[in-house]
Design a protein around this motif. Structure first.
Motif, PDB file in Angstrom:
ATOM      1  N   GLY A 185      56.572  36.812  51.312  1.00 20.77           N
ATOM      2  CA  GLY A 185      58.086  36.373  51.784  1.00 20.77           C
ATOM      3  C   GLY A 185      58.491  35.249  50.794  1.00 20.77           C
ATOM      4  N   GLU A 186      59.634  34.557  51.412  1.00 14.39           N
ATOM      5  CA  GLU A 186      60.154  33.524  50.694  1.00 14.39           C
ATOM      6  C   GLU A 186      60.159  32.328  51.668  1.00 14.39           C
ATOM      7  OE1 GLU A 186      64.126  34.432  49.994  1.00 14.39           O
ATOM      8  OE2 GLU A 186      63.800  35.915  48.436  1.00 14.39           O
ATOM      9  N   MET A 187      60.392  31.059  51.306  1.00 17.23           N
ATOM     10  CA  MET A 187      60.532  29.856  52.025  1.00 17.23           C
ATOM     11  C   MET A 187      61.492  29.973  53.264  1.00 17.23           C
ATOM     12  SD  MET A 187      61.001  25.742  50.798  1.00 17.23           S
ATOM     13  CE  MET A 187      59.889  25.826  49.542  1.00 17.23           C
ATOM     14  N   PRO A 188      61.058  29.671  54.428  1.00 20.77           N
ATOM     15  CA  PRO A 188      61.962  29.724  55.473  1.00 20.77           C
ATOM     16  C   PRO A 188      63.104  28.736  55.219  1.00 20.77           C
ATOM     17  CG  PRO A 188      59.765  29.691  56.339  1.00 20.77           C
ATOM     18  CD  PRO A 188      59.701  29.264  54.724  1.00 20.77           C
ATOM     19  N   SER A 189      63.872  28.790  56.248  1.00 16.05           N
ATOM     20  CA  SER A 189      65.213  27.956  56.210  1.00 16.05           C
ATOM     21  C   SER A 189      64.767  26.368  56.624  1.00 16.05           C
ATOM     22  CB  SER A 189      66.462  28.330  56.634  1.00 16.05           C
ATOM     23  OG  SER A 189      67.243  27.409  56.851  1.00 16.05           O
ATOM     24  N   PRO A 190      64.976  25.494  55.713  1.00 12.44           N
ATOM     25  CA  PRO A 190      64.734  24.016  56.317  1.00 12.44           C
ATOM     26  C   PRO A 190      65.647  23.711  57.517  1.00 12.44           C
ATOM     27  CG  PRO A 190      66.205  23.853  54.295  1.00 12.44           C
ATOM     28  CD  PRO A 190      65.649  25.345  54.596  1.00 12.44           C
ATOM     29  N   ILE A 191      66.637  24.263  57.667  1.00 14.18           N
ATOM     30  CA  ILE A 191      67.344  24.230  58.997  1.00 14.18           C
ATOM     31  C   ILE A 191      66.632  24.534  60.179  1.00 14.18           C
ATOM     32  CG2 ILE A 191      69.600  24.891  60.279  1.00 14.18           C
ATOM     33  CD1 ILE A 191      70.823  25.406  57.624  1.00 14.18           C
ATOM     34  N   ALA A 192      65.676  25.606  60.212  1.00 16.22           N
ATOM     35  CA  ALA A 192      64.824  26.004  61.121  1.00 16.22           C
ATOM     36  C   ALA A 192      63.675  26.275  60.856  1.00 16.22           C
ATOM     37  CB  ALA A 192      65.418  27.130  61.896  1.00 16.22           C
ATOM     38  N   PRO A 193      62.733  25.398  60.398  1.00 14.13           N
ATOM     39  CA  PRO A 193      61.357  25.590  59.840  1.00 14.13           C
ATOM     40  C   PRO A 193      60.454  26.050  61.056  1.00 14.13           C
ATOM     41  CG  PRO A 193      61.753  23.040  60.259  1.00 14.13           C
ATOM     42  CD  PRO A 193      63.240  23.791  60.588  1.00 14.13           C
ATOM     43  N   PRO A 194      59.656  26.696  61.013  1.00 16.75           N
ATOM     44  CA  PRO A 194      58.763  27.619  61.784  1.00 16.75           C
ATOM     45  C   PRO A 194      57.997  26.439  62.474  1.00 16.75           C
ATOM     46  CG  PRO A 194      58.141  28.524  59.561  1.00 16.75           C
ATOM     47  CD  PRO A 194      59.052  27.545  59.500  1.00 16.75           C
ATOM     48  N   PRO A 195      57.469  26.668  63.824  1.00 16.79           N
ATOM     49  CA  PRO A 195      56.892  25.973  64.599  1.00 16.79           C
ATOM     50  C   PRO A 195      55.258  25.846  64.072  1.00 16.79           C
ATOM     51  CG  PRO A 195      56.918  28.111  65.710  1.00 16.79           C
ATOM     52  CD  PRO A 195      57.854  28.113  64.484  1.00 16.79           C
ATOM     53  N   GLY A 196      54.729  24.890  64.568  1.00 14.86           N
ATOM     54  CA  GLY A 196      53.120  24.721  63.984  1.00 14.86           C
ATOM     55  C   GLY A 196      53.097  24.240  62.563  1.00 14.86           C
ATOM     56  N   CYS A 197      52.128  25.053  61.781  1.00 14.14           N
ATOM     57  CA  CYS A 197      52.194  24.771  60.526  1.00 14.14           C
ATOM     58  C   CYS A 197      53.355  25.664  59.867  1.00 14.14           C
ATOM     59  CB  CYS A 197      50.854  25.394  59.727  1.00 14.14           C
ATOM     60  SG  CYS A 197      50.734  25.378  58.180  1.00 14.14           S
ATOM     61  N   ARG A 198      54.199  24.907  58.941  1.00 16.25           N
ATOM     62  CA  ARG A 198      55.125  25.524  58.473  1.00 16.25           C
ATOM     63  C   ARG A 198      54.836  26.637  57.374  1.00 16.25           C
ATOM     64  NH1 ARG A 198      59.710  20.406  58.089  1.00 16.25           N
ATOM     65  NH2 ARG A 198      59.546  20.234  60.383  1.00 16.25           N
ATOM     66  N   PHE A 199      53.783  26.677  56.838  1.00 17.84           N
ATOM     67  CA  PHE A 199      53.303  27.492  56.044  1.00 17.84           C
ATOM     68  C   PHE A 199      52.851  28.854  56.626  1.00 17.84           C
ATOM     69  CE2 PHE A 199      50.413  29.374  52.660  1.00 17.84           C
ATOM     70  CZ  PHE A 199      51.370  29.560  51.580  1.00 17.84           C
ATOM     71  N   HIS A 200      52.544  28.696  58.050  1.00 11.24           N
ATOM     72  CA  HIS A 200      51.970  29.829  58.568  1.00 11.24           C
ATOM     73  C   HIS A 200      52.528  31.410  58.419  1.00 11.24           C
ATOM     74  CE1 HIS A 200      54.678  29.749  62.165  1.00 11.24           C
ATOM     75  NE2 HIS A 200      54.189  31.040  62.255  1.00 11.24           N
ATOM     76  N   THR A 201      54.084  31.336  58.205  1.00  5.00           N
ATOM     77  CA  THR A 201      54.605  32.504  58.109  1.00  5.00           C
ATOM     78  C   THR A 201      54.283  33.328  56.655  1.00  5.00           C
ATOM     79  OG1 THR A 201      56.594  31.418  57.085  1.00  5.00           O
ATOM     80  CG2 THR A 201      56.219  32.176  59.558  1.00  5.00           C
ATOM     81  N   ARG A 202      53.716  32.515  55.824  1.00  8.92           N
ATOM     82  CA  ARG A 202      53.361  33.071  54.525  1.00  8.92           C
ATOM     83  C   ARG A 202      52.083  33.116  54.047  1.00  8.92           C
ATOM     84  NH1 ARG A 202      57.199  29.802  50.440  1.00  8.92           N
ATOM     85  NH2 ARG A 202      56.778  31.648  49.059  1.00  8.92           N
TER      86      ARG A 202
END
Length: 346
Positions: free
Chosen positions: A271-288
């Motif tokens: 995928g792509e980098m998440p929005s810096p307006i609503a970064p993922p919880p925990g490790c910000r890289f975990h979604t990718r």
């Protein structure tokens, strides 16, 4: 005095976002709690994808942008507490080279006027002494003194960047930040400008922060590397160690994506980098991240380590990464070109 040229502690900067009616609807977390130290004579590279916050961090380090939280110390002096007048005087010690020299140089000012400006602000030299210094600086960056009467549009991109470098070092700073200083130049011109920068760093003992997305260039010039993702440092350490044994999945993916690095065999970023307006919880890289586990989405990892630091719950448990093959990189070609142009200039 701490012994460090530059220290950043817990720097944060969030930019408010508003809807079409002007109502607040969140904030871009451009830089979200970054701490870094740079020693005199050291080259620190800050790398990451576009939008990770590295350019904003460079501007915060010089207070071209004001941090929401955190502290900036330059040569042991706390810059975040300085008044505008005191900050203006202190900026003699820290300067910036911008990515686009055509945009950073005033088109209405001659080269002499542009380089003379910091001398007017930060020295007590007479007019004649300032002009002599301008000519010395032009010669130092490989330009003829008679070009001082010309305007920025009369120069090539590489020559304009040399002028920008001359302007940045005019006040004899101790710290210089280069924000993608060679990315807009042809590869042969990149080699010449990098060669010039490395010579100046050695001669002046500069602490140099290189903001770049070109890992080949970084491998060629950096002593240490800090990897940014969504406003945070996820890995930091000696350049040789990071390129030989990257510890964070994001760093591994960045290195594997360089042409010639065997990206087909590496675990891909999803995928792509998440929005810096609503970064993922925990490790910000975990979604990718191809290695993510349940803990990664629930708990924020700390940046841990001594010389080589990493913010990953799985650090030390991942399979070994392939080392960075410099023979396939632009950095290796730049090294050969820099040596060639060094001989030509000699």
């Amino acid at each position: 005095m701490t012994g460090y040229a530059l220290e950043l502690a817990g720097i944060r900067r969030h930019f408010p976002v508003r809807d079409a009616l002007g109502r607040p609807k969140g904030a871009v977390r451009a830089v979200d709690g970054v701490s870094l130290r740079v020693a005199p004579g050291e080259v620190l590279a800050i790398v990451g994808e576009s939008g990770c916050g590295k350019s904003t961090l460079g501007r915060l380090a010089l207070r071209l942008l004001e941090p929401d939280e955190g502290n900036v110390q330059v040569l042991g002096q706390e810059w975040t507490a300085l008044s505008p007048r005191a900050l203006r005087a202190a900026r003699r010690d820290a300067q910036m080279i911008f990515q686009d020299p055509f945009a950073s140089l005033d088109p209405r000012m001659t080269v002499a006027a542009a380089i003379e400006e910091p001398l007017i602000l930060h020295t007590r030299l007479s007019r004649a002494e300032r002009l002599k210094r301008v000519h010395e600086l032009l010669a130092r960056v490989g330009l003829r003194p008679e070009t001082a009467v010309r305007y920025p549009h009369e120069f090539s991109g590489g020559q304009r960047q040399r002028i920008a470098i001359a302007r940045a070092i005019a006040s004899n700073p101790r710290i210089v930040i280069g924000d993608e200083p060679v990315s807009a130049l042809d590869v042969s011109v990149q080699a010449q400008v990098l060669n010039l920068l490395m010579d100046l760093i050695r001669e002046m003992g500069l602490a140099f922060i290189l903001i770049s997305h070109d890992l080949g260039v970084v491998r060629h010039v950096a002593d240490r590397v800090a990897v940014m993702y969504l406003g945070r440092i996820v890995e930091e350490g000696p350049a040789a160690g990071i390129f030989a044994a990257p510890a964070h999945p994001y760093t591994r993916a960045l290195l594997a994506a360089v042409p010639g690095q065997g990206a087909a065999e590496a675990e891909p970023i999803r995928g792509e980098m998440p929005s810096p307006i609503a970064p993922p919880p925990g490790c910000r890289f975990h979604t990718r991240c191809p290695f993510a586990v349940a803990r990664c989405s629930a708990e924020t990892p700390e940046l841990l380590g001594t010389t080589h630091k990493v913010a990953c719950h799985l650090a030390g448990e991942l399979p070994p990464a392939a080392p960075f093959a410099e023979a396939h990189t632009g950095g290796e070609r730049l090294s050969r070109l820099a040596a060639h142009f060094h001989r030509e200039e000699a």
